[in-house]
Motif scaffolding. Structure first.
Motif, PDB file in Angstrom:
ATOM      1  N   GLY A 475       0.840  -1.183   0.000  1.00  0.00           N
ATOM      2  CA  GLY A 475       0.000   0.000   0.000  1.00  0.00           C
ATOM      3  C   GLY A 475       0.880   1.240   0.000  1.00  0.00           C
ATOM      4  O   GLY A 475       2.057   1.195  -0.380  1.00  0.00           O
ATOM      5  N   GLU A 476       0.320   2.354   0.446  1.00  0.00           N
ATOM      6  CA  GLU A 476       1.068   3.599   0.454  1.00  0.00           C
ATOM      7  C   GLU A 476       2.141   3.593   1.551  1.00  0.00           C
ATOM      8  O   GLU A 476       1.918   3.065   2.645  1.00  0.00           O
ATOM      9  CB  GLU A 476       0.122   4.785   0.672  1.00  0.00           C
ATOM     10  N   THR A 585      -7.475  -3.137   9.064  1.00  0.00           N
ATOM     11  CA  THR A 585      -7.298  -1.710   9.313  1.00  0.00           C
ATOM     12  C   THR A 585      -5.903  -1.209   8.960  1.00  0.00           C
ATOM     13  O   THR A 585      -5.556  -0.084   9.289  1.00  0.00           O
ATOM     14  CB  THR A 585      -7.597  -1.395  10.799  1.00  0.00           C
ATOM     15  N   THR A 586      -5.114  -2.047   8.299  1.00  0.00           N
ATOM     16  CA  THR A 586      -3.772  -1.651   7.854  1.00  0.00           C
ATOM     17  C   THR A 586      -3.737  -1.653   6.335  1.00  0.00           C
ATOM     18  O   THR A 586      -4.113  -2.642   5.704  1.00  0.00           O
ATOM     19  CB  THR A 586      -2.704  -2.619   8.398  1.00  0.00           C
ATOM     20  N   ASP A 587      -3.284  -0.553   5.760  1.00  0.00           N
ATOM     21  CA  ASP A 587      -3.208  -0.445   4.313  1.00  0.00           C
ATOM     22  C   ASP A 587      -1.946  -1.152   3.828  1.00  0.00           C
ATOM     23  O   ASP A 587      -0.902  -0.546   3.631  1.00  0.00           O
ATOM     24  CB  ASP A 587      -3.187   1.030   3.891  1.00  0.00           C
ATOM     25  N   ASP A 588      -2.062  -2.483   3.629  1.00  0.00           N
ATOM     26  CA  ASP A 588      -0.910  -3.242   3.139  1.00  0.00           C
ATOM     27  C   ASP A 588      -1.035  -3.577   1.665  1.00  0.00           C
ATOM     28  O   ASP A 588      -0.236  -4.342   1.116  1.00  0.00           O
ATOM     29  CB  ASP A 588      -0.690  -4.515   3.958  1.00  0.00           C
ATOM     30  N   ASP A 591      -6.151  -5.360   0.483  1.00  0.00           N
ATOM     31  CA  ASP A 591      -7.599  -5.223   0.706  1.00  0.00           C
ATOM     32  C   ASP A 591      -8.103  -5.980   1.922  1.00  0.00           C
ATOM     33  O   ASP A 591      -9.188  -6.578   1.896  1.00  0.00           O
ATOM     34  CB  ASP A 591      -8.376  -5.683  -0.539  1.00  0.00           C
TER      35      ASP A 591
END
Length: 708
Positions: A475-476, A585-588, A591
């Motif tokens: 992710g970001e 809940t973690t942008d990895d 999805d």
């Protein structure tokens, strides 16, 4: 032929070959026609239940010669072998697709062994089979032997060779222990991840040896004392053994095959066992019931090393899923700088200095290549997160769409796109690696000092920015707290090393920067409830922060650190089994796809609990994690807390490293609690000391003293 009658190897090979060539599934549906060539076949599972045709990941045995490795299923089939390098395409790949090649030597009519174990102190696998007519023992090993005294260093070696080296041969023997047993051999290589079936040619008039004929793949010779038959890609044989009789087969990919008779096989077995036992004898192990797990873990780490360069593989496999049917399937057949650094602590603690030095040499060589005169080619290279074991830099990630994946888990990947990610924690890992080496008494070479300077200055230049973090998120980029802490480690250890070299300017500048990073982390990396968080500005927890007590970031009794350990234990764990973070809940970049508990994090929790003084809880967790090991003492990357089923790549180096550190911490802490002054290995008898302590707790000291 009735459905319950076993198929002959000839018929099985003919049917299998026809189906592969036609593109048909090897697993006919339960409904409809179940005939081939007019013969009724046994019924196989549907596609929906096909996952059950794959052995559990933890059921595989791991063999290594410190250059190549393979995995053997309980059925006796080699289901994973990559040649000539660990990250090269597979020759046997059935673990990722049931059509991608395998190599079985086992009883013809029995699929489940009675028992499997490693010969103690070795990487030799012993499998015992019971059939309806007798008992059979099979020994499997990747041969290791002494170098000839006048032999030159092999061209693929970047470091000095030792006394022993890989023979590039998989040796398999079968001996009838009782009664009679029909032994079946079926070898079906399929090169390039199952895309290129082998073609064979006999190399002896006795028809006991065959070689592959393609010039586009690594050459393989299969030889033994069984008459062989060839059908397409399959080489097969069947022989009845009577009590006391043996047979053998050798798969050889060396330039000069040398096995031709049983005496050679026996010599290879003796030399290989000698190599492993001599190596393990050089370690310092505590006299404790957990000694066996320490030794199997360190043997596994040795097996995951690539001796020619000193690199350490993260695991021997690619794309074994972190969740069945999920997409968290990565290629771990590379060496991560982080893993290399963490390995030093574990190896130093057990006395394996040579391997630690080899890892450091590999690190220096990939960062600062030298010319033919040994002169460094400055400036130093920018650090990659991971490298192939031969130190090259091409890890382009591709998807192998023709493979079904383990238990239908796609995609199957070759290569790892994380190699050029921004991960700032590697700077601290590298400097801490060198720092640990000097603490063990080794001097700091000029070359190592240049690596330190490069790493520290890189951390100083980048620490204020976001990165992808230790978990290599897709992710970001974020301001991960652990990454900032590891940048502090780089500056803190760098300043100490600079001071030891009387580099006053660097000492003062780096120490001041370390204090700045420390203050920044304490200001922005702690959430509203007083615990360290996954990233700046969030309230999420992250299991990587269990490393804080081990890194010396704060005093062990600091309440913020203790609160973080307890929060992770309460909110990111299922008992002893710890998850990396909350995937929802973690942008990895995946999805919110779920995963199992990460075993390295679970052992980190054990270590953290010991360090903050919670020894009883640490031991309880450690016992549960040890009980979750495979029957052969191995660990994959993840474990399902409910079923203890293993997931992810296998066996995983970091997990075994974390086990070593956690187990030693528990043993040492208990020793000190009993009034000892070192590891249990320093005492005359761990059992004697334990008996005295049990007596003191129960009021029966006299009885336990008498028993002792």
């Amino acid at each position: 032929m009735v459905a319950t009658e076993p198929m002959s190897s000839e018929f099985y090979s003919r049917v299998t070959r026809a189906r592969i060539e036609s593109g048909a599934t090897l697993f006919p549906p339960l409904s409809g026609s179940n005939e081939v060539d007019g013969i009724q076949l046994p019924r196989f599972p549907t596609r929906e239940s096909r996952g059950t045709t794959f052995p559990s990941i933890s059921d595989y045995a791991f063999l290594s010669d410190c250059e190549n490795s393979c995995l053997i299923a309980p059925s006796g089939a080699v289901e994973w072998l990559c040649l000539p390098l660990p990250h090269d395409p597979s020759v046997f790949g059935t673990i990722l697709d049931r059509r991608a090649g395998s190599f079985r030597l086992a009883p013809a009519e029995t699929a489940v062994p009675a028992h499997r174990h490693y010969i103690p102190g070795t990487m030799v696998l012993a499998t015992t089979w019971q059939t309806s007519t007798g008992w059979l023992a099979v020994y499997d090993f990747l041969a290791v032997g002494p170098w000839p005294l006048d032999a030159e260093r092999p061209a693929h070696y970047s470091r000095e060779r030792g006394e022993f080296g890989a023979r590039h041969a998989l040796v398999r023997t079968a001996t009838c222990l009782f009664g009679t047993v029909d032994v079946a051999l079926n070898c079906e290589p399929s090169f390039d991840y199952g895309r290129d079936d082998a073609e064979w040619s006999f190399t002896s008039s006795s028809r006991t040896s065959v070689a592959t004929t393609s010039n586009d793949t690594v050459g393989i010779l299969l030889s033994g004392d069984m008459p062989l038959e060839v059908d397409g890609r399959s080489v097969y044989s069947r022989r009845r053994l009577y009590e006391g009789e043996s047979t053998f087969v050798v798969l050889d990919w060396s330039e000069v095959p040398v096995v031709s008779q049983r005496s050679d096989v026996d010599r290879y077995l003796g030399e290989t066992s000698h190599f492993w036992r001599k190596w393990i004898a050089g370690g310092k192990f505590p006299d404790h019931p957990w000694r066996e797990f320490l030794q199997r873990s360190v043997l596994t780490l040795k097996g995951l090393t690539y001796t020619p360069s000193g690199a350490l593989l993260a695991a021997s496999t690619t794309s074994l899923p972190e969740q069945l049917g999920g997409s968290r399937n990565w290629d771990y057949r590379y060496t991560w700088l982080r893993d290399t650094a963490f390995a030093l602590r574990a190896l130093h603690s057990l006395g394996f200095e040579t391997e630690a030095e080899a890892f450091l040499q590999f690190l220096s060589e990939v960062l600062e290549p030298v010319d033919e005169n040994g002169v460094g080619l400055l400036p130093l290279h920018d650090m990659q997160v991971l490298y192939p074991v031969d130190g090259t830099s091409n890890q382009v990630e591709v998807e192998l769409g023709h493979l079904s994946g383990y238990a239908e888990s796609k995609p199957v990947r070759a290569g790892n796109a994380a190699f050029d990610q921004t991960q700032f924690d590697i700077y601290g890992a590298v400097v801490d690696c060198i720092f640990e080496q000097t603490r063990s008494g080794e001097s700091l070479s000029d070359r190592s000092w240049r690596v330190v300077v490069h790493s520290v200055e890189s951390a100083l230049r980048h620490w204020r920015g976001p990165d992808r973090g230790i978990w290599e998120i897709r992710g970001e980029p974020q301001h991960f707290t652990f990454s900032k802490v590891m940048c502090w480690v780089a500056l803190d250890r760098g300043a100490r090393l600079a001071e030891s070299r009387h580099q006053t300017v660097e000492t003062e500048r780096w120490r001041a920067a370390a204090e700045e990073i420390h203050a920044d982390v304490c200001e922005h990396g702690i959430g509203a409830r007083g615990v360290f968080t996954q990233s700046y500005g969030s309230e999420e927890l992250d299991a990587s922060l269990l490393m804080l007590p081990m890194l010396g970031f704060l005093p062990l009794d600091d309440e913020r650190q203790r609160a973080t350990v307890f929060a992770i234990a309460d909110e990111l764990a299922d008992g002893a089994f710890v998850y990396r973070y909350r995937t929802r809940t973690t942008d990895d970049g995946l999805d919110g796809e779920s995963e199992q508990s990460f075993t390295i994090c679970s052992f980190w929790l054990v270590s953290a609990l010991v360090l903050i003084g919670e020894l009883d809880l640490a031991r309880s967790h450690c016992e549960k994690l040890i009980a979750a090991a495979s029957s052969l003492g191995l660990y994959a990357e993840e474990i399902d807390p409910v079923t203890s089923r293993h997931f992810g790549n296998f066996p995983q180096a970091l997990t075994h490293l974390a086990l070593i550190n956690a187990v030693l911490r528990v043993i040492t802490a208990e020793e000190r609690a009993r009034g000892g002054h070192g590891t249990s290995g320093d005492r005359d008898s761990w059992w004697h000391e334990a008996a005295k302590m049990d007596g003191e707790r129960t009021g029966t000291e006299d009885d336990t003293e008498a028993v002792a």
